[in-house]
Design an enzyme around this catalytic site. Structure first.
Site, mmCIF file in Angstrom:
data_model
loop_
_atom_site.group_PDB
_atom_site.id
_atom_site.type_symbol
_atom_site.label_atom_id
_atom_site.label_comp_id
_atom_site.label_asym_id
_atom_site.label_seq_id
_atom_site.Cartn_x
_atom_site.Cartn_y
_atom_site.Cartn_z
ATOM 1 N N GLN A 163 -2.258 11.519 -7.618
ATOM 2 C CA GLN A 163 -0.877 11.050 -7.563
ATOM 3 C C GLN A 163 -0.745 9.534 -7.626
ATOM 4 O O GLN A 163 0.211 9.019 -8.200
ATOM 5 C CB GLN A 163 -0.232 11.570 -6.274
ATOM 6 N N GLU A 205 7.635 5.386 -8.433
ATOM 7 C CA GLU A 205 7.300 4.316 -7.499
ATOM 8 C C GLU A 205 7.043 2.984 -8.193
ATOM 9 O O GLU A 205 6.524 2.051 -7.589
ATOM 10 C CB GLU A 205 6.104 4.729 -6.647
ATOM 11 N N ASP A 242 -4.764 8.135 -3.956
ATOM 12 C CA ASP A 242 -4.111 9.242 -3.254
ATOM 13 C C ASP A 242 -4.177 10.470 -4.152
ATOM 14 O O ASP A 242 -3.325 10.661 -5.024
ATOM 15 C CB ASP A 242 -2.656 8.893 -2.933
ATOM 16 N N ASP A 312 -2.039 12.259 5.411
ATOM 17 C CA ASP A 312 -0.581 12.274 5.244
ATOM 18 C C ASP A 312 -0.076 13.685 5.525
ATOM 19 O O ASP A 312 0.393 13.977 6.623
ATOM 20 C CB ASP A 312 -0.219 11.811 3.840
ATOM 21 N N LYS A 337 5.335 7.964 7.977
ATOM 22 C CA LYS A 337 6.600 8.087 7.251
ATOM 23 C C LYS A 337 7.662 8.534 8.247
ATOM 24 O O LYS A 337 7.581 9.633 8.796
ATOM 25 C CB LYS A 337 6.485 9.121 6.126
ATOM 26 N N LYS A 388 2.408 0.920 2.377
ATOM 27 C CA LYS A 388 2.557 1.470 1.031
ATOM 28 C C LYS A 388 4.039 1.466 0.701
ATOM 29 O O LYS A 388 4.823 2.129 1.375
ATOM 30 C CB LYS A 388 2.043 2.916 0.985
#
Length: 425
Positions: A163, A205, A242, A312, A337, A388
């Protein structure tokens, strides 16, 4: 003691054009705080639930009017007159009012919007920037950015299975210099991709999404771009990846559709070890699937002493899941997050637990972002040391870098850059 006088929710848009929740909180002294909640594309199964309308007549079912209504009615009524400076009480009231373990009744997007907006209002009431209000005198550590310059997986329409491919300017002396070096590599990479005939359109992103088929193609060109920009790969600027392995995990195997390869648990670990041996990779996020505990343990035994292994999906910013992972020997860092857990207080507790176990905490955006820059302040306030927040393009990403540049200037001689902490691993 400033009290909550008004709470207003509004349906606004995120960077992908999907609806999200904005909350504005007004205190009785006139202070105002505002926050906009992000949304992820690649989500963990144990994340707090964002409330969507599921009405196909509006925004293809992705509207958030139910969450906005929760803000304007139940949450507002419960918090009016409460002390905005008592964040734990504010968040506990909302959690108890929701009454579900994953915040599905009122929505994590509703709770988080209120939680962050209250913090912003309290900071304004105290005449302090958010990072200083939340972190006090210790809020002086500028994070190393993990900058996603090549996108794949769920974040791009290409054949790359992983990703994110990131550059990590850990060797820079300051955050300001880290941003400069990263921007120079970003533009060098753009020129190299264009010269090689690849598209230079960007993904969710802000990173490039070339039609690569294997991770090695992306890593090779990143190393070359770092060197061509005048920096030393691995010394000045390292790499991070990632794989988002939960997205690859099918019936106990890791299926790489772009490569046309299927890997067992052991083969997946061996592949990541080979990449870490061949390239200057300092961090691997979600190298194994969230449901593959044995894989996480194997990867941690193989690489945990020399590479940051970030959980994550496996931890979902939840202190209980993190404690369980530590006990099982999984990972050595956690991605943070806010919308995975749903309130500021719970997120702070997760970071506290991580630091207590000597796990690194990496503050993170989501792929569906907004102009809100709260996570920049949170990274400094909580001394995360890493952040990030996307690439060197798209205003929803660069807004966070610009906020950190301002914080570094405001801190002056007190500012520290966390690069040495990451290099020391």
């Amino acid at each position: 003691m400033s009290k909550v006088a008004e709470i207003r929710g509004l349906e606004v848009l995120d960077s992908r054009g999907n609806p999200t929740v904005e909350v504005e909180v007004v205190l009785d002294d006139g202070a105002v705080g505002r926050a906009i909640v992000p949304s992820g594309a690649s989500t963990g199964a144990r994340e707090a639930v964002e409330l969507r309308d599921a009405d196909p007549r509006r925004y293809l079912g992705r509207g958030v009017l139910r969450a906005v209504q929760a803000v304007n009615t139940e949450l507002c009524e419960a918090l009016l007159g409460r002390d905005a400076g008592d964040q734990p009480e504010i968040d506990t009231i909302m959690i108890d009012l929701d009454g579900t373990p994953d915040k599905r009744r009122l929505g994590a997007n509703a709770l988080l919007g209120v939680s962050l907006a209250v913090a912003h209002a309290a900071a304004m009431s105290n005449g302090l920037p958010l990072f200083a209000y939340l972190g006090g005198e210790r809020a002086s550590l500028l994070p190393v950015p993990l900058i996603n310059v090549i996108n794949g997986g769920a974040h791009a329409d290409n054949a790359l299975d992983f990703q994110e491919f990131m550059i990590v300017p850990a060797g820079a002396p300051t955050f300001t210099e880290a941003v400069r070096a990263s921007a120079e590599v970003f533009h060098t990479l753009r020129a190299m991709l264009k010269a090689a005939g690849y598209t230079t359109n960007v993904g969710d992103e802000g990173g490039f999404a070339p039609e690569f088929h294997a991770a090695e193609e992306a890593l090779d060109i990143l190393v070359a771009a770092i060197a061509k920009a005048g920096y030393r790969p691995g010394e000045d600027i390292a790499l991070a990846i990632d794989p988002a392995a939960s997205e690859l995990y099918v019936n106990g195997s890791y299926v790489y559709q772009g490569e046309g390869v299927e890997r067992s648990r052991e083969e997946q670990v061996a592949y990541l070890v080979r990449l870490a041996d061949r390239y200057p990779i300092v961090s691997i996020e979600d190298g194994m699937a969230e449901d593959d505990a044995m894989g996480w343990q194997l990867l941690t035994r193989q690489l945990g002493k020399r590479c940051q292994l970030v959980g994550d999906d496996v931890f979902c910013t939840h202190p209980t899941l993190l404690r369980q992972g530590v006990e099982q020997g999984m990972a050595n860092a956690i991605l943070v997050k806010a919308n995975q857990i749903g309130t500021l207080s719970e997120m702070r507790e997760t970071v506290r637990v991580a630091h207590g176990y000597a796990y690194s905490a990496v503050m993170s955006h989501r792929s569906g972002e907004t102009e809100d820059v709260t996570i920049a302040d949170l990274a400094v306030a909580l001394r995360c040391g890493q952040i990030k927040t996307g690439s060197m393009s798209r205003a929803d990403r660069t807004a966070k870098y610009n906020r950190l540049l301002r914080i570094e200037r405001e801190l002056g001689s007190r500012a520290e850059y966390a690069g040495a902490l990451l290099r020391r691993r």
